[in-house]
Design a protein around this motif. Sequence first.
Motif, short mmCIF file in Angstrom:
data_model
loop_
_atom_site.label_atom_id
_atom_site.label_comp_id
_atom_site.label_asym_id
_atom_site.label_seq_id
_atom_site.Cartn_x
_atom_site.Cartn_y
_atom_site.Cartn_z
N PHE A 1 0.83 -1.21 0.00
CA PHE A 1 0.00 0.00 0.00
C PHE A 1 0.86 1.26 0.00
CE2 PHE A 1 -3.55 -2.71 1.12
CZ PHE A 1 -4.59 -2.10 0.46
N LEU A 2 1.93 1.26 0.78
CA LEU A 2 2.80 2.44 0.83
C LEU A 2 3.57 2.62 -0.47
CD1 LEU A 2 4.15 2.13 4.47
CD2 LEU A 2 2.53 3.83 3.61
N LEU A 3 4.05 1.55 -1.02
CA LEU A 3 4.84 1.64 -2.25
C LEU A 3 3.99 2.10 -3.43
CD1 LEU A 3 7.67 1.14 -3.27
CD2 LEU A 3 6.99 -1.16 -3.86
N ASN A 4 2.75 1.69 -3.47
CA ASN A 4 1.88 2.11 -4.56
C ASN A 4 1.44 3.57 -4.43
OD1 ASN A 4 1.60 -0.08 -6.45
ND2 ASN A 4 0.80 -1.22 -4.71
N LEU A 5 1.72 4.19 -3.32
CA LEU A 5 1.47 5.63 -3.21
C LEU A 5 2.34 6.43 -4.17
CD1 LEU A 5 1.13 6.20 0.64
CD2 LEU A 5 -0.67 6.32 -1.08
N ASP A 6 3.48 5.86 -4.55
CA ASP A 6 4.35 6.53 -5.51
C ASP A 6 3.64 6.77 -6.83
OD1 ASP A 6 6.48 6.75 -3.81
OD2 ASP A 6 7.50 4.97 -4.56
N MET A 7 2.81 5.82 -7.26
CA MET A 7 2.07 6.00 -8.51
C MET A 7 1.11 7.17 -8.41
SD MET A 7 3.44 3.67 -10.14
CE MET A 7 4.50 2.43 -9.48
N LEU A 8 0.40 7.24 -7.28
CA LEU A 8 -0.52 8.37 -7.08
C LEU A 8 0.23 9.69 -6.98
CD1 LEU A 8 -2.95 6.79 -4.48
CD2 LEU A 8 -3.25 7.00 -6.94
N TYR A 9 1.39 9.65 -6.34
CA TYR A 9 2.24 10.84 -6.19
C TYR A 9 2.67 11.37 -7.56
CZ TYR A 9 6.54 13.34 -4.83
OH TYR A 9 7.54 14.26 -4.66
N TRP A 10 3.18 10.48 -8.43
CA TRP A 10 3.63 10.92 -9.74
C TRP A 10 2.47 11.29 -10.65
CZ3 TRP A 10 8.02 12.91 -10.57
CH2 TRP A 10 9.11 12.55 -9.79
N LEU A 11 1.33 10.65 -10.48
CA LEU A 11 0.14 11.04 -11.23
C LEU A 11 -0.26 12.46 -10.87
CD1 LEU A 11 -2.27 9.56 -13.00
CD2 LEU A 11 -3.47 9.91 -10.86
N ALA A 12 -0.26 12.77 -9.57
CA ALA A 12 -0.63 14.11 -9.12
C ALA A 12 0.39 15.16 -9.58
CB ALA A 12 -0.76 14.14 -7.60
N ILE A 13 1.67 14.84 -9.52
CA ILE A 13 2.70 15.78 -9.97
C ILE A 13 2.54 16.06 -11.47
CG2 ILE A 13 5.18 16.03 -10.42
CD1 ILE A 13 5.69 14.86 -7.69
N GLY A 14 2.31 15.02 -12.25
CA GLY A 14 2.09 15.21 -13.69
C GLY A 14 0.88 16.09 -13.96
N TRP A 15 -0.20 15.86 -13.22
CA TRP A 15 -1.41 16.67 -13.42
C TRP A 15 -1.17 18.11 -13.01
CZ3 TRP A 15 -4.74 19.16 -9.96
CH2 TRP A 15 -5.89 19.69 -10.55
N ILE A 16 -0.50 18.34 -11.90
CA ILE A 16 -0.23 19.70 -11.42
C ILE A 16 0.63 20.45 -12.44
CG2 ILE A 16 1.04 21.02 -9.68
CD1 ILE A 16 0.03 18.92 -7.64
N LEU A 17 1.68 19.81 -12.94
CA LEU A 17 2.55 20.47 -13.91
C LEU A 17 1.82 20.75 -15.22
CD1 LEU A 17 5.93 18.64 -13.35
CD2 LEU A 17 5.29 20.94 -12.62
N SER A 18 0.97 19.83 -15.68
CA SER A 18 0.23 20.10 -16.91
C SER A 18 -0.81 21.20 -16.71
CB SER A 18 -0.44 18.83 -17.43
OG SER A 18 -1.51 18.44 -16.58
N THR A 19 -1.42 21.24 -15.53
CA THR A 19 -2.40 22.30 -15.25
C THR A 19 -1.72 23.66 -15.20
OG1 THR A 19 -3.74 20.73 -14.02
CG2 THR A 19 -4.18 23.06 -13.64
N ILE A 20 -0.56 23.71 -14.59
CA ILE A 20 0.20 24.97 -14.53
C ILE A 20 0.59 25.42 -15.93
CG2 ILE A 20 2.40 25.99 -13.81
CD1 ILE A 20 2.10 24.39 -11.20
N SER A 21 1.03 24.47 -16.76
CA SER A 21 1.44 24.84 -18.12
C SER A 21 0.24 25.30 -18.97
CB SER A 21 2.15 23.69 -18.80
OG SER A 21 1.26 22.64 -19.05
N ILE A 22 -0.94 24.74 -18.72
CA ILE A 22 -2.13 25.17 -19.44
C ILE A 22 -2.54 26.58 -19.00
CG2 ILE A 22 -4.62 24.74 -19.69
CD1 ILE A 22 -3.97 21.76 -19.68
N LEU A 23 -2.46 26.86 -17.72
CA LEU A 23 -2.86 28.16 -17.20
C LEU A 23 -1.92 29.28 -17.61
CD1 LEU A 23 -4.04 27.16 -13.62
CD2 LEU A 23 -5.45 27.69 -15.62
N LEU A 24 -0.66 28.92 -17.86
CA LEU A 24 0.30 29.97 -18.26
C LEU A 24 0.18 30.20 -19.70
CD1 LEU A 24 3.45 28.92 -16.23
CD2 LEU A 24 1.80 30.69 -15.69
#
Length: 128
Positions: A105-128
């Motif tokens: 369960f803890l190790l699979n949090l990495d997938m959610l972490y990188w999914l969220a980072i990818g979404w945050i960076l793409s959202t920031i790039s869309i807003l700019l």
Amino acid sequence: MNAKRLILSPGDALARRFDRGYAKFMARMRHKMKKGDRRLAIYSLFARAECGLAFVVGASASYFGFIIVIPLVFCFYPLIALGDPFLWRRTYGRLARGVGYRASFLLNLDMLYWLAIGWILSTISILL
């Protein structure tokens, strides 16, 4: 705890800290890879590629796509986390002895972490 490991893969760092079986598994795996076991090196590469894939999926999901992706992720997350220890034992054999569900369960949090980072960076790039 290593700061680089904590930033790049917080789930792995937490799994090593809270599940001694996983920490021993990783130590045995590192030892075997230093001895020249290429099969384990390839498996390790595939595990890193999973995080990269999660990042790409997060980065490619627009605002509305993220609304669709998140329920799917949370529906499949428990199934994946419960199945991982079985697959580890089947793939790695004796090396994965003692690895529990807590590590999964803890190790699979990495997938959610990188999914969220990818979404945050793409959202920031869309807003700019």
